[in-house]
Design a protein around this motif. Sequence first.
Motif, PDB file in Angstrom:
ATOM      1  N   TRP A 159     -61.650  35.589  13.275  1.00  0.00           N
ATOM      2  CA  TRP A 159     -62.456  34.479  12.772  1.00  0.00           C
ATOM      3  C   TRP A 159     -62.026  33.129  13.362  1.00  0.00           C
ATOM      4  CZ3 TRP A 159     -59.303  37.612   9.906  1.00  0.00           C
ATOM      5  CH2 TRP A 159     -58.130  37.045   9.438  1.00  0.00           C
ATOM      6  N   LYS A 160     -60.950  33.116  14.148  1.00  0.00           N
ATOM      7  CA  LYS A 160     -60.501  31.883  14.810  1.00  0.00           C
ATOM      8  C   LYS A 160     -60.795  31.899  16.311  1.00  0.00           C
ATOM      9  CE  LYS A 160     -58.331  29.753  11.399  1.00  0.00           C
ATOM     10  NZ  LYS A 160     -58.524  28.393  11.001  1.00  0.00           N
ATOM     11  N   TRP A 180     -70.542  37.530  14.334  1.00  0.00           N
ATOM     12  CA  TRP A 180     -70.770  38.285  13.100  1.00  0.00           C
ATOM     13  C   TRP A 180     -69.891  39.497  13.043  1.00  0.00           C
ATOM     14  CZ3 TRP A 180     -72.854  35.574   9.561  1.00  0.00           C
ATOM     15  CH2 TRP A 180     -73.747  34.573   9.888  1.00  0.00           C
TER      16      TRP A 180
END
Length: 180
Positions: A159-160, A180
């Motif tokens: 997510w980073k 996603w």
Amino acid sequence: FYSVQHDELYVKIRASLKRLEREADRVNYRLQLEPTVLGGILREGNAKGPPEKHWKPVEVPTNNLETTIEPYEYIYCDYQSDEKRDMYKKYANGTIFRGVDRLKLIAGIIAARLTDGGCHLDVYRLIKNKCMITFFPLHDAVELRELEEKWLRILQPPWKQHVDVAKDYFGEKIALYFLW
């Protein structure tokens, strides 16, 4: 370039920046605008030309409580050759076109009708009729290196990840897959 066995011919196709700009203008290709320049243009307003084209200055308030995205970021518009060139975002390769943009525009030139300044070649029909073996884009070494440096980090959680780098290299659809 001939293959090692001299039984196949490899053809590299590239287009000049001027030719890419003409194609982008012809097909109304959407490019990202430079946030600082866009903000300056909107703050000035427009009092030039006919009265129906006048507009007052616009100031978009910044509120970083709801989003980390600045007001003028990620805004796209159709490329127009008569507009100021500094209005469009410049990328690491020094042009207003990302690698994926260049590939899409070159494919468009190859497929476009002769009357539109293209080659009018249906590469998929040529492959089907065995006139060509395949047709594919080559990697840009500089952009690939940037992707490797920013994207392939061992200790970085998914997510980073820098999705913008993937978007600039592979295109929006692939970047959305990774996002996603």
